[in-house]
Design an enzyme around this catalytic site. Structure first.
Site, mmCIF file in Angstrom:
data_model
loop_
_atom_site.group_PDB
_atom_site.id
_atom_site.type_symbol
_atom_site.label_atom_id
_atom_site.label_comp_id
_atom_site.label_asym_id
_atom_site.label_seq_id
_atom_site.Cartn_x
_atom_site.Cartn_y
_atom_site.Cartn_z
ATOM 1 N N ASP A 27 0.856 -1.188 0.000
ATOM 2 C CA ASP A 27 0.000 0.000 0.000
ATOM 3 C C ASP A 27 0.892 1.237 0.000
ATOM 4 O O ASP A 27 2.121 1.145 -0.006
ATOM 5 C CB ASP A 27 -0.976 -0.034 1.168
ATOM 6 C CG ASP A 27 -0.262 0.003 2.510
ATOM 7 O OD1 ASP A 27 0.969 0.167 2.544
ATOM 8 O OD2 ASP A 27 -0.942 -0.138 3.544
ATOM 9 N N ASP A 54 -2.311 8.336 -1.512
ATOM 10 C CA ASP A 54 -3.614 9.017 -1.431
ATOM 11 C C ASP A 54 -3.879 9.498 -0.022
ATOM 12 O O ASP A 54 -3.240 9.065 0.935
ATOM 13 C CB ASP A 54 -4.740 8.069 -1.848
ATOM 14 C CG ASP A 54 -4.866 6.875 -0.891
ATOM 15 O OD1 ASP A 54 -3.817 6.444 -0.345
ATOM 16 O OD2 ASP A 54 -5.972 6.376 -0.700
ATOM 17 N N GLY A 109 -10.913 4.139 0.889
ATOM 18 C CA GLY A 109 -11.727 4.967 1.770
ATOM 19 C C GLY A 109 -13.043 4.357 2.187
ATOM 20 O O GLY A 109 -13.946 5.073 2.637
ATOM 21 N N ASP A 114 -8.194 -7.148 0.263
ATOM 22 C CA ASP A 114 -7.312 -7.405 1.394
ATOM 23 C C ASP A 114 -8.067 -7.003 2.645
ATOM 24 O O ASP A 114 -8.951 -6.138 2.593
ATOM 25 C CB ASP A 114 -6.019 -6.578 1.315
ATOM 26 C CG ASP A 114 -6.240 -5.154 1.792
ATOM 27 O OD1 ASP A 114 -6.829 -4.354 1.027
ATOM 28 O OD2 ASP A 114 -5.867 -4.835 2.936
ATOM 29 N N CYS A 161 -15.076 -27.776 6.725
ATOM 30 C CA CYS A 161 -13.824 -27.125 6.323
ATOM 31 C C CYS A 161 -12.739 -28.164 6.072
ATOM 32 O O CYS A 161 -12.601 -29.136 6.810
ATOM 33 C CB CYS A 161 -13.388 -26.146 7.421
ATOM 34 S SG CYS A 161 -11.825 -25.318 7.078
ATOM 35 N N CYS A 216 -9.475 -27.492 5.956
ATOM 36 C CA CYS A 216 -8.145 -26.977 6.304
ATOM 37 C C CYS A 216 -7.419 -27.892 7.281
ATOM 38 O O CYS A 216 -8.002 -28.783 7.891
ATOM 39 C CB CYS A 216 -8.234 -25.547 6.850
ATOM 40 S SG CYS A 216 -8.521 -25.419 8.624
ATOM 41 N N CYS A 241 -8.885 -27.805 10.918
ATOM 42 C CA CYS A 241 -10.131 -28.547 11.103
ATOM 43 C C CYS A 241 -9.934 -30.044 10.914
ATOM 44 O O CYS A 241 -10.678 -30.847 11.459
ATOM 45 C CB CYS A 241 -11.208 -28.004 10.170
ATOM 46 S SG CYS A 241 -11.796 -26.383 10.719
ATOM 47 N N HIS A 276 -6.589 -21.260 10.265
ATOM 48 C CA HIS A 276 -7.968 -21.585 9.877
ATOM 49 C C HIS A 276 -8.654 -20.401 9.195
ATOM 50 O O HIS A 276 -9.275 -20.554 8.142
ATOM 51 C CB HIS A 276 -8.804 -22.026 11.081
ATOM 52 C CG HIS A 276 -10.262 -22.082 10.746
ATOM 53 N ND1 HIS A 276 -10.825 -23.138 10.068
ATOM 54 C CD2 HIS A 276 -11.252 -21.173 10.902
ATOM 55 C CE1 HIS A 276 -12.106 -22.885 9.840
ATOM 56 N NE2 HIS A 276 -12.397 -21.694 10.339
#
Lengths: 395, 395
Positions: free
Chosen positions: B99, B153, B239, B289, B327, B329, B332, B358
């Site tokens: 950023d 900005d 913003g 993000d 899930c 993952c 899990c 997770h």
């Protein structure tokens, strides 16, 4: 001599070193094989601090340690028992050893009252009052279901007079007998376990006795005689690395370790530095645990083949090299000292994770190299070169 | 329209959803492909908090975000540049977006003075004084070498009057032009980079412009016109998610996102919840993000297909189920709610690691399912069932 509950527990000695007392062995448990000499990373509260279980598997950790005192207080041994025992609770399918809780009761808690029966103490978390005895320690350890459990002992404070150490080892001896009796009861009679509010989750728990006697060799030998009379599945040397000189510590280890039964695992509790490990292996020790690799890591102190480095040090600020150029671990293969220092200085969790991963890897890798050298008959040469490299220090 | 330095940066639109503005795409960078819509885990200080880079690779994270403000202050962009740039510094071979630093300057710092030139501010770490301008932000981002960099900005404060928002977007527009000019200079002339004390570590950096205008649709459109006139490699909506109502936020997204150039990536900054992601994808957004998955994780708030659960809650104390039964993952697949709660209550680092793993996995998996559904032409059905499941809540 094997306990009734430890019928799946087995120790085999595979090789003796010709120049030292070092030995290569293998422990069989229902949660896998442990090649010895072995280091057990410490998983105090059901987690080896900052490491995932899968990282530990990748490091070939065959056994980890859990702390009875901590798990009893939080989340509670009965909750863990209800959820299937410590292996299932922490999702660790390999072997676990639990200590007796004695060391933490004597080192972590404030107010405590000890008598022949046991110890009353206050929780370091919330000040609540609890009572730990040989019987209670066995109930907790049966509930947790570790593969190896420890007799409840008094870790003799240091310094202690000969007389104090004698009294302490005598109570430890009586507690050892009560530990064995209670553990045998719990395992041989489901009603006994049920009366303690638990079920036997691991029918194959081995019980180790603990040698005490402070730095007095005559007391250490006396303590050993008592343990042998009772008979255990393995023997530990306790009460060391509590403030005594290294020379006093090694006087005890070199006297006692070789006299422990050759056909049983020998465990040196709470020790120590990489130097201590190789030197104690030379005395015939098979098993070690120590918080040093994980605790040091969280303080930015990293082990390497050339001694310790402090990652906080400004000289690492722009150092693109790994912690240890000869280290094969995942951290040294990927990250620079500069990055690790940045993580540490920024208070990032990843700093604790990566430093712990490296340090535990260093310890486990050292044990692997020790085992290889015993197998090859080159342990003494390995030890010399390992120690001289450590002493050389980092560039 | 492509900037001189972004000659290896490419966006291809692969499919349009027929029922919504959702689109499937692919961004090519010199650090790999990014399938869009994509979520970018936030790596504030050069680390996605509590996760190792290899965990992120295993989760198929194609791009992560770094914060210019934080990395400038610590360890310093010139140190990172000297060590080869942010990819090498943090050992992350895949894509990175940085950023502009603007958002943190306006949200994290205390005393600050802003004029046409830029912003003077005090570090939140040590109170030291610094100056950030479009030129300086570009120098820092060129030093870091991310694949995608953002124009500097002013993140318009909320609430802002129409007049305040107008003034803010006008300065943002002038700063956008200066950002592009400075970045082009740095990339086209090695002497310019050398004068700023750095070298170009990534010759292929894409520059994105940022749409501002608070909640005023006329200002948002005016801001967009200004950006299009300058021309960028991608366009961001900034913003938002700064305190306004959801309806106001989606009024902006649904008005602006579809009007952003169809042949460039569209990035909605700092948003948001799982619901926000699918709804913004429906408006034509390609990139997201948000700190929510990692920050919530460290507070014990876990995402699931059936809404959020708070792992601190006592009802999870003895719950042997995983966080989310559907899930896939690694967390899990291995750990129970009871264990995760124990880790959280005990303040264990592993709790932060596993909860973060997770949550980031949930976000990345959601994006994967969004992409699959666009490809299959079933995005709208996916969105309906995803949202209604979230609203059902956990058992």
């Amino acid at each position: 001599m094997l306990l009734v509950m430890a019928d799946h527990f087995r120790f085999e000695k595979l090789a003796d070193d010709s120049a030292t007392h070092a030995r290569l062995g293998r422990i069989t448990t229902t949660h896998g094989l442990i090649e010895t000499p072995a280091f057990m990373p410490v998983g105090t509260q059901g987690t080896v601090k900052a490491l995932t279980q899968s990282m530990l598997e990748d490091l070939d950790a065959a056994i980890i340690l859990g702390n009875t005192y901590h798990l009893y207080l939080r989340p509670g041994h009965l909750l863990i028992n209800q959820l299937g025992g410590l292996h299932r609770f922490m999702a660790w399918p390999r072997a676990i050893l639990t200590d007796s809780g004695g060391f933490q009761v004597f080192s972590l808690t404030g107010l405590r009252r000890m008598n022949e029966d046991g110890v009353e103490f206050q929780s370091h978390i919330d000040g609540s009052r609890h009572f730990l005895s040989p019987e209670k320690s066995m109930e907790i350890q049966a509930a947790l279901g570790a593969d190896i459990v420890m007799a409840f002992d008094e870790c003799t404070p240091y310094p202690a007079t000969h007389d104090e150490a004698l009294k302490s080892l005598e109570i430890t001896a009586r507690w050892a007998r009560r530990s064995k009796q209670r553990m045998t009861e719990l395992h041989s009679n489901p009603d006994e376990a049920a009366r303690a509010g638990l079920r036997i989750v691991n029918p194959s728990q081995a019980l180790f006795g603990i040698n005490q006697g402070s730095i007095y060799l005559d007391l250490r030998e006396r303590s050993l005689e008592g343990l042998l009379e009772i008979g255990f599945d393995g023997y530990a040397i306790g009460g060391l690395s509590v403030g005594e000189e290294k020379s006093a510590m090694f006087a005890v280890i070199s006297t006692i370790a070789p006299r422990l039964p050759a056909d049983k695992p020998r465990y040196l509790m709470g020790v120590g530095t990489p130097e201590d490990l190789v030197n104690a292996v030379a005395c015939g020790v098979d098993m070690f645990d120590c918080v040093m690799p994980t605790r040091n890591a969280r303080n930015g102190s990293l082990f390497s083949s050339r001694g310790k480095i402090n990652i906080k040090n400004a000289r690492h600020r722009d150092d693109a090299r790994p912690i240890d150029e000869v280290c094969q671990c995942a951290v040294c293969g990927r990250y620079s000292r500069a990055y690790l220092r940045h993580l540490y200085m920024s208070g990032e969790i990843l700093g604790a994770v990566l430093c712990s991963l490296h340090n535990v890897s260093f310890y486990l890798d050292t044990m692997k190299r020790i085992r290889q050298s015993i197998l090859l008959g080159t342990f003494n040469e390995f030890r010399d070169s390992f120690l001289s490299n450590l002493a050389r220090g980092q560039d």
